[in-house]
Write a protein that holds these residues in place. Sequence first.
Motif, PDB file in Angstrom:
ATOM      1  N   ASP A  32       0.863  -1.179   0.000  1.00 21.80           N
ATOM      2  CA  ASP A  32       0.000   0.000   0.000  1.00 21.80           C
ATOM      3  C   ASP A  32       0.906   1.238   0.000  1.00 21.80           C
ATOM      4  OD1 ASP A  32      -1.686   2.081   0.562  1.00 21.80           O
ATOM      5  OD2 ASP A  32      -2.489   1.240   2.418  1.00 21.80           O
ATOM      6  N   SER A  33       1.142   1.810  -1.183  1.00 22.47           N
ATOM      7  CA  SER A  33       2.071   2.949  -1.247  1.00 22.47           C
ATOM      8  C   SER A  33       1.458   4.205  -0.641  1.00 22.47           C
ATOM      9  CB  SER A  33       2.527   3.208  -2.685  1.00 22.47           C
ATOM     10  OG  SER A  33       1.469   3.682  -3.469  1.00 22.47           O
ATOM     11  N   GLY A  34       0.117   4.326  -0.697  1.00 25.86           N
ATOM     12  CA  GLY A  34      -0.551   5.492  -0.110  1.00 25.86           C
ATOM     13  C   GLY A  34      -0.265   5.587   1.384  1.00 25.86           C
ATOM     14  N   TYR A  37       2.738   7.686   2.066  1.00 28.95           N
ATOM     15  CA  TYR A  37       2.467   9.136   2.005  1.00 28.95           C
ATOM     16  C   TYR A  37       1.700   9.583   3.240  1.00 28.95           C
ATOM     17  CZ  TYR A  37       4.339   9.084  -2.642  1.00 28.95           C
ATOM     18  OH  TYR A  37       5.211   8.956  -3.702  1.00 28.95           O
ATOM     19  N   ARG A  38       0.814   8.709   3.720  1.00 25.88           N
ATOM     20  CA  ARG A  38       0.057   9.031   4.940  1.00 25.88           C
ATOM     21  C   ARG A  38       0.971   9.067   6.163  1.00 25.88           C
ATOM     22  NH1 ARG A  38      -5.534   8.363   4.782  1.00 25.88           N
ATOM     23  NH2 ARG A  38      -6.303   8.024   2.673  1.00 25.88           N
ATOM     24  N   ILE A  39       1.925   8.138   6.228  1.00 26.55           N
ATOM     25  CA  ILE A  39       2.856   8.115   7.365  1.00 26.55           C
ATOM     26  C   ILE A  39       3.692   9.398   7.368  1.00 26.55           C
ATOM     27  CG2 ILE A  39       4.967   6.994   8.233  1.00 26.55           C
ATOM     28  CD1 ILE A  39       3.682   4.288   7.469  1.00 26.55           C
ATOM     29  N   VAL A 106       9.719  14.037  -1.179  1.00 25.00           N
ATOM     30  CA  VAL A 106       8.898  13.000  -0.545  1.00 25.00           C
ATOM     31  C   VAL A 106       8.691  11.862  -1.550  1.00 25.00           C
ATOM     32  CG1 VAL A 106       6.571  12.477   0.317  1.00 25.00           C
ATOM     33  CG2 VAL A 106       7.702  14.589   1.017  1.00 25.00           C
ATOM     34  N   ARG A 107       8.375  12.239  -2.782  1.00 21.57           N
ATOM     35  CA  ARG A 107       8.122  11.230  -3.814  1.00 21.57           C
ATOM     36  C   ARG A 107       9.373  10.420  -4.107  1.00 21.57           C
ATOM     37  NH1 ARG A 107       3.195  11.786  -4.999  1.00 21.57           N
ATOM     38  NH2 ARG A 107       3.418   9.863  -6.156  1.00 21.57           N
ATOM     39  N   GLU A 108      10.519  11.088  -4.151  1.00 22.14           N
ATOM     40  CA  GLU A 108      11.766  10.364  -4.440  1.00 22.14           C
ATOM     41  C   GLU A 108      12.076   9.357  -3.344  1.00 22.14           C
ATOM     42  OE1 GLU A 108      13.937  13.846  -7.093  1.00 22.14           O
ATOM     43  OE2 GLU A 108      14.488  13.624  -4.986  1.00 22.14           O
ATOM     44  N   GLY A 127      -1.313   2.413  -5.873  1.00 22.71           N
ATOM     45  CA  GLY A 127      -0.984   3.810  -5.636  1.00 22.71           C
ATOM     46  C   GLY A 127      -1.543   4.723  -6.712  1.00 22.71           C
ATOM     47  N   ARG A 128      -0.781   5.800  -6.992  1.00 23.87           N
ATOM     48  CA  ARG A 128      -1.215   6.769  -8.004  1.00 23.87           C
ATOM     49  C   ARG A 128      -0.247   6.829  -9.179  1.00 23.87           C
ATOM     50  NH1 ARG A 128      -3.990   6.840  -4.204  1.00 23.87           N
ATOM     51  NH2 ARG A 128      -5.516   8.344  -3.478  1.00 23.87           N
ATOM     52  N   ASP A 129       1.007   6.458  -8.915  1.00 23.32           N
ATOM     53  CA  ASP A 129       2.050   6.621  -9.932  1.00 23.32           C
ATOM     54  C   ASP A 129       2.878   5.360 -10.098  1.00 23.32           C
ATOM     55  OD1 ASP A 129       3.280   6.593  -7.464  1.00 23.32           O
ATOM     56  OD2 ASP A 129       4.832   8.024  -8.032  1.00 23.32           O
ATOM     57  N   ILE A 130       2.311   4.234  -9.721  1.00 20.83           N
ATOM     58  CA  ILE A 130       3.083   2.984  -9.737  1.00 20.83           C
ATOM     59  C   ILE A 130       3.384   2.564 -11.183  1.00 20.83           C
ATOM     60  CG2 ILE A 130       3.185   0.596  -8.903  1.00 20.83           C
ATOM     61  CD1 ILE A 130       3.066   2.873  -6.708  1.00 20.83           C
ATOM     62  N   ILE A 182      -5.857  17.594  -6.624  1.00 20.08           N
ATOM     63  CA  ILE A 182      -4.441  17.834  -6.296  1.00 20.08           C
ATOM     64  C   ILE A 182      -3.575  16.714  -6.882  1.00 20.08           C
ATOM     65  CG2 ILE A 182      -2.737  18.146  -4.453  1.00 20.08           C
ATOM     66  CD1 ILE A 182      -4.970  19.193  -2.660  1.00 20.08           C
ATOM     67  N   ASP A 183      -4.015  15.460  -6.703  1.00 17.32           N
ATOM     68  CA  ASP A 183      -3.215  14.315  -7.169  1.00 17.32           C
ATOM     69  C   ASP A 183      -3.018  14.334  -8.682  1.00 17.32           C
ATOM     70  OD1 ASP A 183      -3.128  13.398  -4.555  1.00 17.32           O
ATOM     71  OD2 ASP A 183      -4.681  11.882  -4.823  1.00 17.32           O
ATOM     72  N   SER A 184      -4.047  14.773  -9.430  1.00 18.79           N
ATOM     73  CA  SER A 184      -3.929  14.650 -10.886  1.00 18.79           C
ATOM     74  C   SER A 184      -3.383  15.914 -11.559  1.00 18.79           C
ATOM     75  CB  SER A 184      -5.272  14.246 -11.497  1.00 18.79           C
ATOM     76  OG  SER A 184      -6.259  15.126 -11.074  1.00 18.79           O
ATOM     77  N   THR A 185      -3.259  17.000 -10.793  1.00 17.51           N
ATOM     78  CA  THR A 185      -2.720  18.215 -11.420  1.00 17.51           C
ATOM     79  C   THR A 185      -1.334  18.573 -10.890  1.00 17.51           C
ATOM     80  OG1 THR A 185      -3.860  19.576  -9.786  1.00 17.51           O
ATOM     81  CG2 THR A 185      -4.998  19.243 -11.879  1.00 17.51           C
ATOM     82  N   ARG A 186      -0.797  17.776  -9.976  1.00 17.02           N
ATOM     83  CA  ARG A 186       0.516  18.130  -9.417  1.00 17.02           C
ATOM     84  C   ARG A 186       1.602  17.956 -10.481  1.00 17.02           C
ATOM     85  NH1 ARG A 186       0.233  12.884  -5.855  1.00 17.02           N
ATOM     86  NH2 ARG A 186       1.028  11.394  -7.370  1.00 17.02           N
ATOM     87  N   ARG A 187       2.744  18.612 -10.215  1.00 23.27           N
ATOM     88  CA  ARG A 187       3.819  18.645 -11.202  1.00 23.27           C
ATOM     89  C   ARG A 187       4.586  17.319 -11.272  1.00 23.27           C
ATOM     90  NH1 ARG A 187       8.368  22.473 -10.308  1.00 23.27           N
ATOM     91  NH2 ARG A 187       9.765  21.947 -12.016  1.00 23.27           N
TER      92      ARG A 187
END
Length: 224
Positions: A32-34, A37-39, A106-108, A127-130, A182-187
């Motif tokens: 669960d990659s989300g 991010y929650r942690i 954070v993503r890296e 996740g969102r970007d797996i 936010i998730d779909s428009t972030r850079r």
Amino acid sequence: MANVIAVDGPSGAGKSSVSRLVGKRLGYLHVDSGALYRIMTWQALERGVNVDDPAAVASFAQEVEIEYRPEGGAVAYYVNGSAPGDRIRMPEINANASKVATVKEVRERITGMLRDMAKLGNLVVEGRDIATAVFPDSPARFYLTASAEARARRRRKEEIDKGVANQSEEAVMASLLARDHIDSTRRHAPLRKADGAMEIDSSDMTLEEVVETVINALPEGWAQ
Ligand code: DC
């Protein structure tokens, strides 16, 4: 190299239930990659880091110590020796996690951890970007989606079942749509369907049907 099944999609599309069941059926570890991010978000809030300040979040991201190990068919996470549990499912975390997830550092950090988990064995990672960024070369990539109504209904039921909140369906939907935005428009690594990923709309499907669809679409030899 381990087999990695990538499952992306917006909140409430059913990624967790589907990924958990697919993992159980195939003996793959559920990731669960989300939750990572929650942690990060939970720890930032606990330590008084301003989550609206990307520079503060970026430097804090290097400090958080998250341990992980396989446990009961999934990769379990520990912070300072204890499991975060439902603390990371609270509305306060829901509201701030997508902000923290926009920060490149954070993503890296999390992407590195996720790639490292492939040494534990075969994985089903949600996740969102797996499929787009973490494991873009996997031949088993899925984009799970559902109508906003179906997603809000499921999320609300989940929150009530877990006893973490009892919000109206409208409130749950508003928070979910705000996060989707936010998730779909972030850079960095925004939520989107990866080229060549299989899209599954679960609005009118049972959990079992979605699981079957995923398993039937796997490369030969992956589902034995
Ligand atoms: O799936 P979830 O609701 O537990 O995800 C929490 C947040 O983390 C959500 O706002 C999106 C973000 N996330 C992400 O950016 N990339 C991932 N691979 C997984 C989650």
